[in-house]
Design a protein around this motif. Structure first.
Motif, short mmCIF file in Angstrom:
data_model
loop_
_atom_site.label_atom_id
_atom_site.label_comp_id
_atom_site.label_asym_id
_atom_site.label_seq_id
_atom_site.Cartn_x
_atom_site.Cartn_y
_atom_site.Cartn_z
N ILE A 139 0.87 -1.18 0.00
CA ILE A 139 0.00 0.00 0.00
C ILE A 139 0.90 1.23 0.00
N ASP A 140 0.70 2.08 -1.00
CA ASP A 140 1.53 3.27 -1.12
C ASP A 140 1.31 4.21 0.09
N HIS A 141 2.36 4.95 0.43
CA HIS A 141 2.31 5.86 1.58
C HIS A 141 1.19 6.89 1.42
N ASP A 142 0.95 7.37 0.19
CA ASP A 142 -0.11 8.36 -0.03
C ASP A 142 -1.49 7.80 0.35
N VAL A 143 -1.71 6.52 0.05
CA VAL A 143 -2.99 5.89 0.37
C VAL A 143 -3.11 5.68 1.88
N LEU A 144 -2.01 5.33 2.54
CA LEU A 144 -2.02 5.20 4.00
C LEU A 144 -2.39 6.52 4.66
N GLU A 145 -1.92 7.63 4.11
CA GLU A 145 -2.27 8.94 4.64
C GLU A 145 -3.77 9.21 4.50
N VAL A 146 -4.35 8.79 3.36
CA VAL A 146 -5.79 8.96 3.16
C VAL A 146 -6.57 8.18 4.21
#
Length: 732
Positions: free
Chosen positions: A475-482
């Motif tokens: 899971i990309d870091h950007d998606v984890l932030e979301v």
């Protein structure tokens, strides 16, 4: 080499040799190299590469895709001997790539691009061989680039060809194509050692000899025949060129060597993927071993004065379509190339190029059938567009450029699919209320960020939201932030959020704000009709193959302190009818009483009364199709203790036999008894428990019969039992 496969490999090897011979000469001519350099590479590609390769179908040799590279490199380096040093280096690099297991690259070439490559080669064979079929032999036979070395292109060459028709060549080509197309309808097809292409070549020679003697106007000039240069057997060394090793320190030699290694390796990997798809036996080529074989082949080519070798799709296609069985056909074609330059040249120089063109045109048609385009179109735009782009790009540019353009188109659709549908959304109703589930895929990239964020932010207030990342390896870091940001949004909107399955390295703990397990408050709020609807919904999910993920670990923790079931099911012992599975229920949702034939006894009624004490709101008596206990009762089986079960079921048997003028038989009788037995069990519960009668009368407890059709996975419920009027029962 087995004798049972030799009868297939021998004729296939001969036909591949006949096709390869003029192609080797043509590529050498187009490359600006000595003519025998092409023959040497053909021999090496057949014997050396063929012996080492693990492919049963691939044929290697000089390829048109490298002709432009060789021509430019000779000009850049200044001498063919210096180019040989670069080819030697390229071979060493390929050998190292094979040892380093770089062949995995082939696994990342999409199927639609491979099929586009095959179709494009088929179209090119037809377009490029039309001029040769009518006697216009200005361009090399294996030219695959849209722009030719003499300034012509594919279409202008065809136009010029029709202004310079050789009648004899056209007659031979047309007759050859008719024979090739209709060969399987003749008795000659049964002669394994006489394949159609070999017959066509022999016929072409015979026709041209006949033209020379009896019809001079149709005679084919020598420039339209195979042309193997004369060879001085006593001075073979004069035909070999050796690398100038002194130029190993030349920076340009290393650049050319690296270029040849990369282009030859990519072309080889593309070709072996393509020929593996053509192989009727679907054998898989070991790609790392293939790189090793190509590396050894190019080392030999560099040492002996040959052109760079690579797997060649045209020769490989001819090999497969002539029903070869093993790589013996490839090796044999190399042996025949060697023999041809030593002793067979006078005889081979009688073969019209038009006969060989006919073989390649028919091969091209088989590669680019209309059915292939139709099948790809049916698969949808995401498959058809990259396929069509690959075909058009290869036809209008060259093989490698076209494949790269096709890969770009395929990558576009891959990114588009990730952007549009990176997850699955599902909404279902449980006893705790509506649950919105977002299941993330195996790979979640930054391309998915916008759609995931949009979907989460659109979920209404007061919802139960489950984000399931259990199947996600990345899971990309950007998606984890979301996901992390949505926790704040969820709290403000009174959304209960569960995130499950996040891996430890993401440094986010899994927040669990609701568990799909019954608690006391939810159990108390449920009415019998609510529970019945939940069971219907659960069975519908089971029937449709959309069962919910249970997260048993969380449910065990939630129910460890006590249970709050919503229903009790009296169920047969049949192994195919487990209520928890059939109704898509979790731990703590259902109490189950299992007894053969779902019959009722005093102990079972006591269990049902206890179920009410535990808070259950509904009693379900569930029978099922193909019930073994019902079958034994129909057979009047009552031996040993079985009679305690079948004796109760016999009442339903007698009712079905006596209650109809024409009692059903076979499966119909089995079903009728099963349904009547369910009704009898309901009656026994009512008659046997004043406690349950009172609760049912007050609406505190529901009672319903159900029939489970195992084949269709469907549970059919009857009308809930009422004590003040009749009911629409399952036996009707």
């Amino acid at each position: 080499m087995h004798t049972n496969t030799l009868k297939y490999d021998l004729p296939a090897g001969i036909v591949v040799f006949l096709v390869a011979l003029p192609l080797c000469l043509g590529i050498a001519l187009a490359s600006g190299a000595p003519l025998f350099a092409g023959i040497i590479s053909g021999i090496i590609g057949g014997i050396v590469v063929g012996a080492i390769s693990g492919s049963h179908t691939s044929v290697s040799g000089p390829a048109a895709g490298l002709a432009a590279v060789v021509l430019a490199s000779i000009t850049k380096l200044g001498a063919f001997e210096i180019l040989l040093a670069a080819i030697l280096l390229a071979g060493v690099m390929q050998l190292a790539m094979g040892v380093a297991r770089a062949g995995f690259i082939a696994n990342y070439i999409p199927s639609n691009v491979i099929k586009g490559l095959l179709a494009a080669i088929g179209i090119l064979l037809i377009l490029k061989q039309i001029p040769h079929a009518i006697g216009y032999d200005v361009n090399p036979a294996d030219e695959t680039s849209f722009i030719h070395a003499n300034g012509e292109n594919t279409f202008s060459a065809i136009a010029h060809a029709f202004s310079a028709i050789t009648p004899g060549a056209m007659i031979i080509a047309l007759l050859s194509m008719l024979i090739l197309v209709y060969w399987d309808r003749t008795p000659l097809k049964n002669i394994k050692l006489l394949p159609a292409p070999l017959f066509v070549v022999a016929l072409g020679v015979a026709l041209n000899v006949t033209f020379d003697r009896f019809f001079p106007a149709l005679s084919i000039d020598p420039e339209h025949l195979v042309d193997i240069p004369p060879l001085d057997i006593g001075n073979l060394g004069a035909y070999l060129n050796f690398p100038d090793l002194a130029h190993f320190t030349n920076h340009d030699v290393w650049i050319v060597g690296f270029t040849i290694a990369i282009v030859a390796s990519l072309e080889t990997l593309l070709n072996v993927e393509a020929v593996d798809k053509l192989d009727p036996h679907k054998r898989e080529t070991p790609t790392n071993r293939e790189l090793v074989a190509q590396g050894v082949g190019n080392i030999c080519a560099g040492l002996l004065g040959g052109l760079p070798v690579t797997s060649v799709i045209v020769r490989s296609s001819v090999n497969i379509q002539n029903d070869n069985r093993t790589k013996a056909s490839t090796i044999l074609h190399g042996v025949l190339l060697l023999a041809s330059v030593l002793v067979l040249a006078p005889m081979l120089n009688l073969i019209p190029l038009a006969a060989l063109a006919a073989i390649l045109i028919v091969t091209g048609y088989k590669l680019a059938k209309v059915s292939l385009f139709r099948d790809m179109y049916k698969k949808g735009w995401s498959q058809f567009v990259p396929f069509a782009v690959t075909v058009a790009a290869i036809v209008l540019t060259d093989l490698l450029t076209g494949v790269l353009i096709g890969l770009a188109a395929s990558l576009f659709y891959l990114m588009r699919s990730h952007f549009k549908n990176p997850f699955s959304m599902e909404q279902y109703r449980l006893h705790i209320g509506e649950v919105v589930k977002m299941e993330l895929p195996n790979q979640v990239s930054f391309l998915n960020k916008a759609t995931i964020k949009s979907a989460l932010w659109e979920i209404p207030e007061n919802a139960n939201v489950l984000i399931d990342a259990a199947n996600s390896d990345y899971i990309d870091h950007d998606v984890l932030e979301v996901i992390n940001d949505y926790r704040v949004v969820a709290a403000e909107r009174n959304v209960k959020l569960n995130v499950v399955g996040l891996r430890d390295e993401y440094s986010l703990h899994d927040p669990i704000q609701f568990v799909p397990a019954l608690d006391k408050d939810t159990q108390t709020r449920l009415a019998p009709e609510d529970v019945l609807q939940l069971l219907r919904d659960g069975n519908e999910r089971f029937r449709a193959g959309r069962t919910t993920k249970k997260y048993y670990l969380h449910q065990v923790e939630a129910t460890a302190g006590g249970q709050h079931p919503m229903a009790v099911v009296v169920n047969c012992i049949d192994s195919r009818t487990s209520p928890e599975i059939i109704f898509d229920a979790g731990l703590g949702d259902l109490l189950t009483v299992r007894i053969a034939g779902n019959v009722i006894s005093r102990e079972i009624i006591g269990s049902l009364e206890i179920a009410h004490k535990l808070g259950a709101k509904l009693i379900v008596v569930k029978g099922h199709s193909s019930c073994g206990a019902i079958g034994l009762a129909l057979q009047n089986e009552g031996a040993h203790s079985m009679g305690a079960i079948t004796g109760k079921i016999r009442k339903a048997v007698d009712q079905c036999k006596c209650g109809a003028h024409h009692p059903p038989e076979g499966k119909a009788m089995l079903e009728a008894v099963t349904r009547r037995n369910i009704e009898n069990s309901l009656d026994e519960i009512i008659a046997g428990s004043a406690f349950l009668r009172e609760r049912i009368a007050r609406g505190e407890m529901g009672l319903v019969g159900a029939y489970h059709d195992i084949a269709t996975r469907t549970v059919q419920f009857g009308e809930p039992v009422t004590l003040d009027d009749g009911r629409n029962d399952l036996a009707a």
